[in-house]
Enzyme design. Sequence first.
Site, PDB file in Angstrom:
ATOM      1  N   CYS A 130     -16.556 -11.181   0.439  1.00  0.00           N
ATOM      2  CA  CYS A 130     -15.981  -9.860   0.206  1.00  0.00           C
ATOM      3  C   CYS A 130     -15.946  -9.084   1.520  1.00  0.00           C
ATOM      4  O   CYS A 130     -16.958  -8.987   2.217  1.00  0.00           O
ATOM      5  CB  CYS A 130     -16.848  -9.132  -0.827  1.00  0.00           C
ATOM      6  N   GLU A 131     -14.813  -8.536   1.834  1.00  0.00           N
ATOM      7  CA  GLU A 131     -14.688  -7.794   3.090  1.00  0.00           C
ATOM      8  C   GLU A 131     -15.401  -6.446   3.060  1.00  0.00           C
ATOM      9  O   GLU A 131     -15.616  -5.848   4.102  1.00  0.00           O
ATOM     10  CB  GLU A 131     -13.221  -7.601   3.457  1.00  0.00           C
ATOM     11  N   HIS A 132     -15.777  -5.987   1.894  1.00  0.00           N
ATOM     12  CA  HIS A 132     -16.453  -4.688   1.801  1.00  0.00           C
ATOM     13  C   HIS A 132     -17.942  -4.766   2.112  1.00  0.00           C
ATOM     14  O   HIS A 132     -18.507  -3.843   2.686  1.00  0.00           O
ATOM     15  CB  HIS A 132     -16.264  -4.084   0.412  1.00  0.00           C
ATOM     16  N   HIS A 133     -18.603  -5.872   1.707  1.00  0.00           N
ATOM     17  CA  HIS A 133     -20.055  -6.005   1.892  1.00  0.00           C
ATOM     18  C   HIS A 133     -20.447  -7.278   2.636  1.00  0.00           C
ATOM     19  O   HIS A 133     -21.631  -7.525   2.828  1.00  0.00           O
ATOM     20  CB  HIS A 133     -20.769  -6.015   0.529  1.00  0.00           C
ATOM     21  N   HIS A 172     -18.958 -12.002  -8.057  1.00  0.00           N
ATOM     22  CA  HIS A 172     -19.141 -11.349  -6.768  1.00  0.00           C
ATOM     23  C   HIS A 172     -20.599 -10.951  -6.607  1.00  0.00           C
ATOM     24  O   HIS A 172     -21.135 -10.191  -7.420  1.00  0.00           O
ATOM     25  CB  HIS A 172     -18.251 -10.095  -6.694  1.00  0.00           C
ATOM     26  N   CYS A 210     -21.788  -8.968  -4.575  1.00  0.00           N
ATOM     27  CA  CYS A 210     -21.916  -7.524  -4.347  1.00  0.00           C
ATOM     28  C   CYS A 210     -22.096  -6.781  -5.675  1.00  0.00           C
ATOM     29  O   CYS A 210     -22.535  -5.633  -5.691  1.00  0.00           O
ATOM     30  CB  CYS A 210     -20.737  -6.971  -3.551  1.00  0.00           C
ATOM     31  N   GLN A 255     -10.533 -10.603  -3.722  1.00  0.00           N
ATOM     32  CA  GLN A 255     -10.060 -11.618  -4.664  1.00  0.00           C
ATOM     33  C   GLN A 255      -8.572 -11.434  -4.933  1.00  0.00           C
ATOM     34  O   GLN A 255      -7.828 -12.406  -5.020  1.00  0.00           O
ATOM     35  CB  GLN A 255     -10.863 -11.560  -5.962  1.00  0.00           C
TER      36      GLN A 255
END
Length: 192
Positions: A86-89, A156, A158, A128
Amino acid sequence: MAINTEAIKEHVKGIIEALGDDPEREGLKETPERVAKMYEEVFEGMNYTNHQIAEMFNKTFADNMDFDGSGQDMVIVRDIDIFSYCEHHLALMYDMKVSVAYIPHGKVIGLSKIARIADMVGKRLQLQERIGSDIADILQEILDSEDVGVIIEGTHSCMSARGIKKASASTKTYTFRGAFKEDHALQMRMEL
């Protein structure tokens, strides 16, 4: 763009220090190098654009079957296992199953190439939703067909290992192009 493993090593060492540990202690001495090697492998897809991936896996076979556009002649590959981050976390997206379908228009692609495309696209900092879109874009380019569908279901970390901590939650995304966008019967056939 090449992955800079030397920079990764330095940053990982800094993270270890920021966590309050000693990167020179026995158990951590080689961790920056191991993480850099792992990142080079699991983020391999960062080195390539969608167009480059399409060129890399463009192995098609001419097929003059009479496809009438009714969806009766369709190729579906289900349950391709992939993972991504995941690019956020920078958290792992796992237990991901990708199903890909397309309606051939004069050519078909080698089945293993579909799995290779899904795998390579996952090897990026991703969402995703974007994985499905990237797979569809690449297949449309290779196949010269607008008629592509991608369904992905995954977990996920996250969401499962931190924050809300809902381990059994999964996310399902749909990318429909061409005939799949409007034809609910085609969509349903992918779900069977």
